[in-house]
Design a protein around this motif. Sequence first.
Motif, mmCIF file in Angstrom:
data_model
loop_
_atom_site.group_PDB
_atom_site.id
_atom_site.type_symbol
_atom_site.label_atom_id
_atom_site.label_comp_id
_atom_site.label_asym_id
_atom_site.label_seq_id
_atom_site.Cartn_x
_atom_site.Cartn_y
_atom_site.Cartn_z
ATOM 1 N N HIS A 154 -2.294 2.783 -7.405
ATOM 2 C CA HIS A 154 -0.849 2.297 -6.987
ATOM 3 C C HIS A 154 -0.934 0.925 -7.175
ATOM 4 O O HIS A 154 -2.163 0.135 -7.169
ATOM 5 C CB HIS A 154 -0.596 2.435 -5.354
ATOM 6 C CG HIS A 154 -1.641 2.262 -4.699
ATOM 7 N ND1 HIS A 154 -2.938 2.906 -4.260
ATOM 8 C CD2 HIS A 154 -1.604 1.200 -3.605
ATOM 9 C CE1 HIS A 154 -3.513 2.195 -3.360
ATOM 10 N NE2 HIS A 154 -2.756 1.094 -3.052
ATOM 11 N N HIS A 171 0.953 -2.849 -5.258
ATOM 12 C CA HIS A 171 1.619 -3.092 -4.171
ATOM 13 C C HIS A 171 2.985 -4.206 -4.328
ATOM 14 O O HIS A 171 2.634 -5.209 -4.938
ATOM 15 C CB HIS A 171 0.757 -3.949 -2.710
ATOM 16 C CG HIS A 171 -0.359 -3.173 -2.538
ATOM 17 N ND1 HIS A 171 -0.901 -3.379 -1.557
ATOM 18 C CD2 HIS A 171 -1.130 -2.208 -2.907
ATOM 19 C CE1 HIS A 171 -1.856 -2.608 -0.953
ATOM 20 N NE2 HIS A 171 -2.058 -1.833 -2.008
ATOM 21 N N HIS A 208 -5.048 -0.100 -8.307
ATOM 22 C CA HIS A 208 -6.255 0.444 -7.907
ATOM 23 C C HIS A 208 -6.171 1.767 -7.081
ATOM 24 O O HIS A 208 -5.074 2.236 -6.725
ATOM 25 C CB HIS A 208 -6.743 -0.867 -6.706
ATOM 26 C CG HIS A 208 -5.837 -1.003 -5.736
ATOM 27 N ND1 HIS A 208 -4.480 -1.756 -5.898
ATOM 28 C CD2 HIS A 208 -5.476 -0.581 -4.403
ATOM 29 C CE1 HIS A 208 -3.995 -1.875 -4.964
ATOM 30 N NE2 HIS A 208 -4.476 -1.130 -3.981
#
Length: 206
Positions: A117, A119, A185
């Motif tokens: 994912h 952020h 990551h």
Amino acid sequence: MTSIERVFATSIYRAKIGGLRPKAFLDELRMACRSIAQEDCAGQNWSNEAGYMGYTSYASLDDLPTRNPTFADLCERLKPRLADFAAAVDFDMRGLEPEVDSIWINVLEHGGTHTGHIHTNSVISGTFYVDVPEGTSAIRFEDPRLAMMMANPQRKACAALHNRQFIYVQPSAGEVLLWESWLRHEVPVNMASEDRVSVSFNVVLA
Ligand SMILES: [Fe+2]
């Protein structure tokens, strides 16, 4: 004469948290994470429904620094690290400062994982590590250009760090990792029998 410039760098920052009595601080934070994880029914339910093996406060609590002063202390201790990172990647701050915008607890049980994912809605993201048991997973970062590498050959197993397409970082308890929020990551399966406990956060410029 030949020269090679290594450009379009991706920076992963790693440091021991600073401040007074770091060991006592880590113990306090561990207790705070554990007690909140036990009390937060909404977070427990969300974790169950999302298939997260363990507990995260990501979707349930947005007030950790006011709920428990240890998290406010963590945010203070992070400040110089965030400034360091912003300087290292040459952000033009224009009078702004990096500021923790959201912060949450992760307790990853044996067998748990956190798939790849990014952020969103932040500029810097990071994780502070509270419990890193022997044999637990490293965090894996991937080259953000992977989608453009259609005909790219595989890299050697011994490839230089800057030529690798996946990077594994095994942190220690008391360390913080920082990276730019667009960097994808994941946390591979926790193979340790004990929980892997960390506190993650997003940072904006304010
Ligand atoms: Fe993450």
